[in-house]
Design an enzyme around this catalytic site. Structure first.
Site: not given
Length: 378
Positions: A222, A59, A62, A119
């Site tokens: 993140k 992720s 992202k 997420s």
């Protein structure tokens, strides 16, 4: 007497001990197979371990999705109060999600919140489709933006980071796109959230970044975990005017991911500092113009930035102004006339000195007109 001699010897020996960093960090002490530490303001790399090794990043993908989202807001193509409706494709995402149903609508603000905090794979796809019409079209833009940023190790196959053959990046490339996202300070409104709610309080979301509760100065950014990628993280933190960005890819556990990130950030804050750059004291306000309608032009130099240095260093920034004594007319506003070089510890940055106003070349007609006007006003 004997004790006094021993004390003197010990004191002298201390003078010969080499000075080591306040906190050293080796590749072996970082469990992640790939990692990097960058000072975000300058982009200076402070530590790296297999930083260009191409790997899945889960992720962390992202980060690029969010960068395109914020750039869409900058251009007016997206607003936080826009309504985004989930497609069947977005609702079909697995892994981390907020269980969007086909046809369900949320504000762009809530979709971004879900993407950052929880997420959410489904929310990321819904945002992508809203901006570009389809996830495929959005992914094309992700790859274009990656190329623009110099991310030579990266190929995106989707917008959320679910495992897919050929979906690869590197710690170095993650740092590049994360640094770019961090220029949009609005992102911190989301990355700083620990717990929040969607659907009018019906759905609780908790941040996957556990360092928010344990690390001083943490601001984001993140996390990501998949079978292929392992446990990954891009972490940002700010202390004493310096912002650091660490990236770890491929950790075996979430605990290792957070420990590695904290160790990298600790190393940076313990050993480095930034010196803000400023206009040098000897920079003149104007420059003489030869053969012009005016005898001088105002000059301008915008110095903005900083230089990374060792935290214990007492060296000062050296400024060297490179500017001629005069310039020949005509002079155009914005024309580069010289430069200012800022140097510290082998690091250097250079800034243009420009004309702040135009000066026409002197000729008979305008000179005569000016003389005539001055005579008629007597």
């Amino acid at each position: 007497m004997k004790k006094a001699m021993i004390s003197v010897i010990l004191a002298l020996s201390l003078l010969t001990v080499p000075v080591f960093p306040a906190f050293a960090l080796s590749e072996e002490s970082v469990s992640a197979p790939s990692a990097i530490l960058m000072e975000a303001g300058t982009g200076k790399i402070l530590f790296e371990k297999n930083a260009h090794e191409r790997r899945p990043c889960a992720s962390i993908t992202k980060v690029m999705t969010l960068l395109l989202v914020f750039e869409a807001m900058d251009s007016g193509r997206l607003r936080l109060d826009d309504t985004i409706t989930s497609s069947a494709h977005a609702a079909s995402m697995g892994g981390s999600d907020i269980w969007l149903e086909e046809g369900e609508s949320m504000s762009a603000d809530d979709m971004i919140k879900a993407t950052v905090v929880a997420s959410a794979n489904d929310a990321a796809v819904a945002l992508a489709e809203h901006i570009s019409g389809s996830e495929d079209a959005f992914v094309e833009q992700m790859n274009v933006r990656a190329e623009e940023l110099g991310m030579g190790d990266t190929t995106f196959k989707n917008c959320n980071g679910l495992d897919e053959e050929g979906h690869l990046t590197s710690a170095f490339d993650v740092a590049l796109m994360a640094r770019e996202l961090m220029k949009h300070e609005k992102i911190y409104d989301y990355t700083s959230i620990w717990l929040d709610y969607l659907r009018g309080g019906e759905t609780q979301i908790v941040n996957t970044n556990k360092l928010l509760k344990t690390y001083k100065g943490i601001t984001g950014l993140k996390t990501g975990t998949t079978d292929d990628a392992g446990c990954c993280m891009a972490a940002s933190a700010e202390r004493d005017g310096m912002t650091l960005l660490s990236v770890v890819l491929g950790c075996d556990t979430g605990k290792q991911r957070f420990a590695d990130s904290a160790a990298l950030l600790d190393y940076g804050f313990a050993n480095y500092a930034v010196r803000e750059l400023k206009l040098p004291d000897d920079l003149p306000e104007s420059l003489a113009v030869d053969g012009g309608m005016a005898s001088e032009t105002a000059i301008s130099c915008e110095i903005k930035g900083s230089i990374v240095t060792g935290k214990a260093s007492s060296d000062e920034v050296e400024y060297v102004v490179d500017l001629p004594e005069s310039v020949q007319a005509p002079v155009e506003c914005g024309e580069i006339l010289g430069s200012v070089a800022c140097t510290l510890g082998g690091e250097a940055q250079c800034f243009d000195i420009t004309a702040a106003e135009s000066v026409e070349k002197a000729s008979f007609a305008p000179v005569f007109a000016r003389l005539f006007n001055s005579l008629t006003t007597l």
